[in-house]
Design a protein around this motif. Sequence first.
Motif: not given
Length: 169
Positions: A94-103, A115-125, A127-131
């Motif tokens: 469940t990452p929060g800001p700050p996020c890198p400019k691009r990941t 996987s679902r966990p990686l998809d959920a991680f990406a969604d959280a990134v 939501k935190a404003g990350g690309d």
Amino acid sequence: LLGLRLGATLCWLAHPQLARLDSVVLWEPILSGKRYLETLWRRKLIKEMMTAGRGRTSLEAARAEAEQAGFIDLDGWDLGTRMIDDLVALDIGTPGPPCPKRTLALQVVFNGKVSRPLDAFADAVRKAGGDIEVTGIRERPIWDRIDIVPATELIAITTDWLACADAVR
């Protein structure tokens, strides 16, 4: 910044301290240290059952073994109790800001689906404003192997993604 498995996790955790960092590449990141340790422990149990006909039953048993002996051997990795505790506490799901400019997050999977966990991680990134771009790759994993494994697709996707970033600048 690029990391593989636990190194990818460490890259993610380190990126806020690297102000000039534009891009982070995560190859098969470990999102949950506890889940990772449990997987290593299950692998050890399977080996013990196949070779000795016995095996302990839980990660807690591994922790108790480490308390007694000072460490446990997980597939050639000697882990002490502090390392076990640190890995169990490690969670970037469940990452929060700050996020890198691009990941870019790449996962090697038998069916090519992330996987679902990686998809959920990406969604959280996001939501935190990350690309973040997440891709599943059908390729043999390059870790846990004795032989050399060509990571053709893994490398090609990564270099193409990085080249696109350079072209935009």
